[in-house]
Motif scaffolding. Structure first.
Motif, PDB file in Angstrom:
ATOM      1  N   GLN A 188      51.411  11.085  34.670  1.00 40.07           N
ATOM      2  CA  GLN A 188      52.450  11.664  34.502  1.00 40.07           C
ATOM      3  C   GLN A 188      52.721  13.013  35.288  1.00 40.07           C
ATOM      4  OE1 GLN A 188      50.453  10.192  31.971  1.00 40.07           O
ATOM      5  NE2 GLN A 188      51.609   8.345  32.154  1.00 40.07           N
ATOM      6  N   LYS A 226      47.085  12.519  33.582  1.00 34.66           N
ATOM      7  CA  LYS A 226      47.063  11.611  32.643  1.00 34.66           C
ATOM      8  C   LYS A 226      47.270  12.255  30.886  1.00 34.66           C
ATOM      9  CE  LYS A 226      44.274   8.426  35.487  1.00 34.66           C
ATOM     10  NZ  LYS A 226      45.249   8.098  36.428  1.00 34.66           N
ATOM     11  N   PHE A 227      48.739  12.016  30.669  1.00 35.54           N
ATOM     12  CA  PHE A 227      48.970  12.538  29.235  1.00 35.54           C
ATOM     13  C   PHE A 227      49.360  11.522  28.432  1.00 35.54           C
ATOM     14  CE2 PHE A 227      49.745  16.135  32.487  1.00 35.54           C
ATOM     15  CZ  PHE A 227      49.342  17.028  31.425  1.00 35.54           C
ATOM     16  N   ASP A 228      49.165  11.829  26.900  1.00 37.57           N
ATOM     17  CA  ASP A 228      49.875  11.039  25.971  1.00 37.57           C
ATOM     18  C   ASP A 228      50.847  11.816  25.535  1.00 37.57           C
ATOM     19  OD1 ASP A 228      47.663   9.013  25.640  1.00 37.57           O
ATOM     20  OD2 ASP A 228      46.612  10.403  24.428  1.00 37.57           O
ATOM     21  N   ILE A 229      52.105  11.217  25.536  1.00 38.04           N
ATOM     22  CA  ILE A 229      53.375  11.850  25.391  1.00 38.04           C
ATOM     23  C   ILE A 229      53.778  11.493  23.885  1.00 38.04           C
ATOM     24  CG2 ILE A 229      55.879  11.970  26.104  1.00 38.04           C
ATOM     25  CD1 ILE A 229      53.885  12.580  28.378  1.00 38.04           C
ATOM     26  N   THR A 230      54.209  12.470  23.085  1.00 35.09           N
ATOM     27  CA  THR A 230      54.920  12.014  21.689  1.00 35.09           C
ATOM     28  C   THR A 230      56.332  12.863  21.838  1.00 35.09           C
ATOM     29  OG1 THR A 230      54.238  14.423  20.854  1.00 35.09           O
ATOM     30  CG2 THR A 230      52.815  12.430  20.493  1.00 35.09           C
ATOM     31  N   ALA A 243      53.342  16.679  25.351  1.00 28.92           N
ATOM     32  CA  ALA A 243      52.185  15.787  26.364  1.00 28.92           C
ATOM     33  C   ALA A 243      50.622  16.317  26.155  1.00 28.92           C
ATOM     34  CB  ALA A 243      52.707  16.238  27.719  1.00 28.92           C
ATOM     35  N   TYR A 244      49.823  15.566  25.856  1.00 30.34           N
ATOM     36  CA  TYR A 244      48.349  16.045  25.692  1.00 30.34           C
ATOM     37  C   TYR A 244      47.551  15.234  26.669  1.00 30.34           C
ATOM     38  CZ  TYR A 244      50.393  17.339  21.209  1.00 30.34           C
ATOM     39  OH  TYR A 244      51.325  17.575  20.100  1.00 30.34           O
ATOM     40  N   SER A 245      46.774  15.950  27.373  1.00 30.88           N
ATOM     41  CA  SER A 245      45.943  15.276  28.244  1.00 30.88           C
ATOM     42  C   SER A 245      45.091  14.429  27.597  1.00 30.88           C
ATOM     43  CB  SER A 245      45.024  16.289  29.076  1.00 30.88           C
ATOM     44  OG  SER A 245      43.935  15.542  29.707  1.00 30.88           O
ATOM     45  N   LYS A 246      44.713  13.240  28.381  1.00 31.47           N
ATOM     46  CA  LYS A 246      43.791  12.248  27.605  1.00 31.47           C
ATOM     47  C   LYS A 246      42.639  12.636  27.697  1.00 31.47           C
ATOM     48  CE  LYS A 246      46.783   8.171  29.015  1.00 31.47           C
ATOM     49  NZ  LYS A 246      47.223   7.604  27.783  1.00 31.47           N
ATOM     50  N   ARG A 256      46.612  18.602  18.736  1.00 36.68           N
ATOM     51  CA  ARG A 256      47.919  17.813  18.094  1.00 36.68           C
ATOM     52  C   ARG A 256      48.289  18.360  17.030  1.00 36.68           C
ATOM     53  NH1 ARG A 256      48.540  11.900  19.795  1.00 36.68           N
ATOM     54  NH2 ARG A 256      47.764  11.895  21.793  1.00 36.68           N
ATOM     55  N   TYR A 284      52.840  21.509  26.050  1.00 38.62           N
ATOM     56  CA  TYR A 284      51.849  20.520  26.545  1.00 38.62           C
ATOM     57  C   TYR A 284      50.465  21.089  26.854  1.00 38.62           C
ATOM     58  CZ  TYR A 284      52.121  22.995  31.506  1.00 38.62           C
ATOM     59  OH  TYR A 284      52.199  23.712  32.307  1.00 38.62           O
TER      60      TYR A 284
END
Ligand code: ARG
Ligand code: ZN
Length: 497
Positions: A188, A226-230, A243-246, A256, A284
């Motif tokens: 991302q 590589k992020f998890d997006i909320t 955005a949080y790095s995996k 979070r 982020y």
């Protein structure tokens, strides 16, 4: 009579001037710096940018960045040439469609000479094509480009743009942004504002971000990884993208548990500072090993280290407070840093008070009592700390103490009116400490010159008034830290370059 006879020749000379080339008399080079006494070479003179359009392609495995920057500007003098601040390798520059010559100079100057002079007041379109490996570039011996195991992050203050886009790098020249970034599928790209489009083609995904309110260069950010997006929305209806790095390891939960409270905190802050000034919000957390956080516009950057001891809402309060104090209203010069850091820190004190973790007054008394008069802490003047002390503890803690002292001095009614009125007074603009003093005097109706002189511009510990003396009863006893103190201290952990 005599005078009238001169007029035609003056007019003739003036019209001749418009037709002659850039090198001719009257068209002069823009200054290599915008005139900031702390950082004389930062920013540039001779033009004002209104918009940056950045088309970028980034390869995490090699750290190679290819870009085309289209910069919309207005000449503010008759310009024969001008500088941009930049470190990557430039292959072509066009000004108003025509090829321009360019050269590098100093630590981070790209000197552009257009084919024709640029008349004062005229619109100027600058296109810069470039590429490079940002991690191989430095200026003054440092780099603020942070590679991560799966990407990179550009988020630092006051320098961060030089490594990824050419700019007039100073908060005085704010502009809007379109940032388009092509990265390999599965990766991302995060930037400021709203994600307008996301397209995948031939193994790559392009993310188009738009930030459509004036934004300082150092508040413009890029994160690839590589992020998890909320996503979510504030009560006021502002869309949130976090955005949080995996790859946050043990810090993932605490990160979070803090950043997911962004909407709630922004709504809470708007009660003190007025409506949230932008149309997007978030935060982020990349997998970087740096220690600080930064108020990148609409979407602050947080280091995972901020969450190493558990949730830390204080740092979220701090970075979101900057959206009003620092981002909406930006400083005029870097010496005005107190307006950013003093107020963002004071917001943490207000949050502590609202959570029952210690009142702003208790925190002020603690800061006051925990630094003896001979502590170097008091030698830093928050109102003009010097470039070397720009992010010193004193700017934050003595800075917030000064704000509590102002509250004592003018009373709660005037104080909270000032706090809320200031962002509206200078919305999307720039202001200085001197402007703040004038505003506080105007709203409170009190003369405050001597007050500000004591709290912001005196390199020694201010005397405790009778009330404070009574509160900190035993001046020699070790002061007890309010419950929130550790988190507040961590929120401005700075690992400087
Ligand atoms: N404005 C940031 C904050 O306090 C400070 C960042 C300073 N970092 C640095 N590397 N100089 O939120
Ligand atoms: Zn700050």
């Amino acid at each position: 009579m005599h005078r009238r006879l001169i007029v035609p020749s003056v007019l003739a000379a003036a019209s001749l001037l418009l037709a002659i080339p850039a090198s001719a008399a009257g068209f002069t080079p823009g200054a290599p710096g915008i005139g900031d006494p702390y950082y004389p070479a930062y920013g540039n003179g001779g033009y004002d940018v209104s918009h940056y359009d950045l088309k970028l392609k980034y390869q995490p495995s090699t750290d190679r960045l290819d870009g085309t920057a289209t910069i919309l500007a207005t000449a503010t003098q008759d310009l024969s040439r001008f500088d941009l601040d930049f470190l990557l390798d430039v292959s072509e520059v066009r000004v108003n469609g025509a090829k321009a010559s360019f050269a590098t100079s100093g630590q981070h100057e790209l000197v552009v000479t257009p084919a024709k002079g640029l008349a004062k007041g005229s619109a100027v379109t600058i296109v810069v094509r470039y590429s490079g490996v940002p991690s191989t570039k430095s200026a003054y011996g440092f780099s603020t480009w942070h590679r991560t195991p799966d990407g990179a992050v550009a988020a630092d203050e006051p320098e961060s743009a030089w490594w990824w886009f050419p700019s007039n790098d100073h908060p005085l020249d704010k502009a809007t942004y379109d940032v388009s970034v092509s990265v390999p599928d599965g990766t991302q790209a995060i930037s400021n504002g709203v994600l307008k489009a996301q397209r995948s083609q031939l193994g790559r995904t392009t993310y188009n971000w738009r930030s459509d309110k004036p934004q300082a260069t150092y508040l413009t950010t890029l994160a690839v990884g590589k992020f998890d997006i909320t996503t979510g929305t504030t009560e006021a209806g502002v869309p949130i993208t976090n955005a949080y790095s995996k790859d946050l390891g043990d810090n993932a939960g605490a990160a979070r548990a803090s950043v997911e409270r962004t909407g709630e905190v922004a709504d809470w802050l708007s009660g003190y500072f007025g409506p949230y000034p932008f149309n997007a919000l978030g935060g982020y957390v990349p997998n970087t090993d740096t220690g600080y956080a930064l108020e990148t516009q609409t979407r602050p950057f947080y280091s995972p280290k901020q969450f190493a001891n558990g949730a830390n809402v204080s740092v979220v309060v701090h970075e979101l407070a900057h959206q009003w104090y620092g981002d909406d209203v930006s400083l005029k010069g870097w010496k005005d840093i107190w307006i950013n850091e003093g107020f963002a820190s004071y917001a943490e004190w207000l949050w502590s008070e609202s959570q029952g973790d210690g009142t702003a007054q208790e925190l002020a008394d603690y800061v006051y009592a925990s630094h003896p008069a001979d502590d170097a802490f008091w030698t830093v003047k928050p109102g003009d700390p010097g470039a070397a002390n720009q992010f010193d503890d004193a700017v934050y803690d003595r800075g917030a103490l000064a704000i509590q002292a102002l509250r004592d001095k003018v009373g709660d009614t005037a104080f909270f009116k000032i706090l809320k009125g200031w962002p509206a007074e200078h919305a999307y603009g720039n202001a200085s400490v001197a402007d703040f003093e004038k505003y506080a005097e105007q709203v409170s109706g009190k003369p405050l010159a001597a007050f500000f002189d004591t709290w912001l511009f005196t390199p020694s510990k201010p005397a405790a008034g009778a009330a404070r003396q009574a509160r900190i009863a035993h001046p020699d006893a070790r002061p007890v830290a309010p419950k929130s103190w550790q988190r507040i201290e961590r929120a401005h952990t700075v690992h400087d370059h």
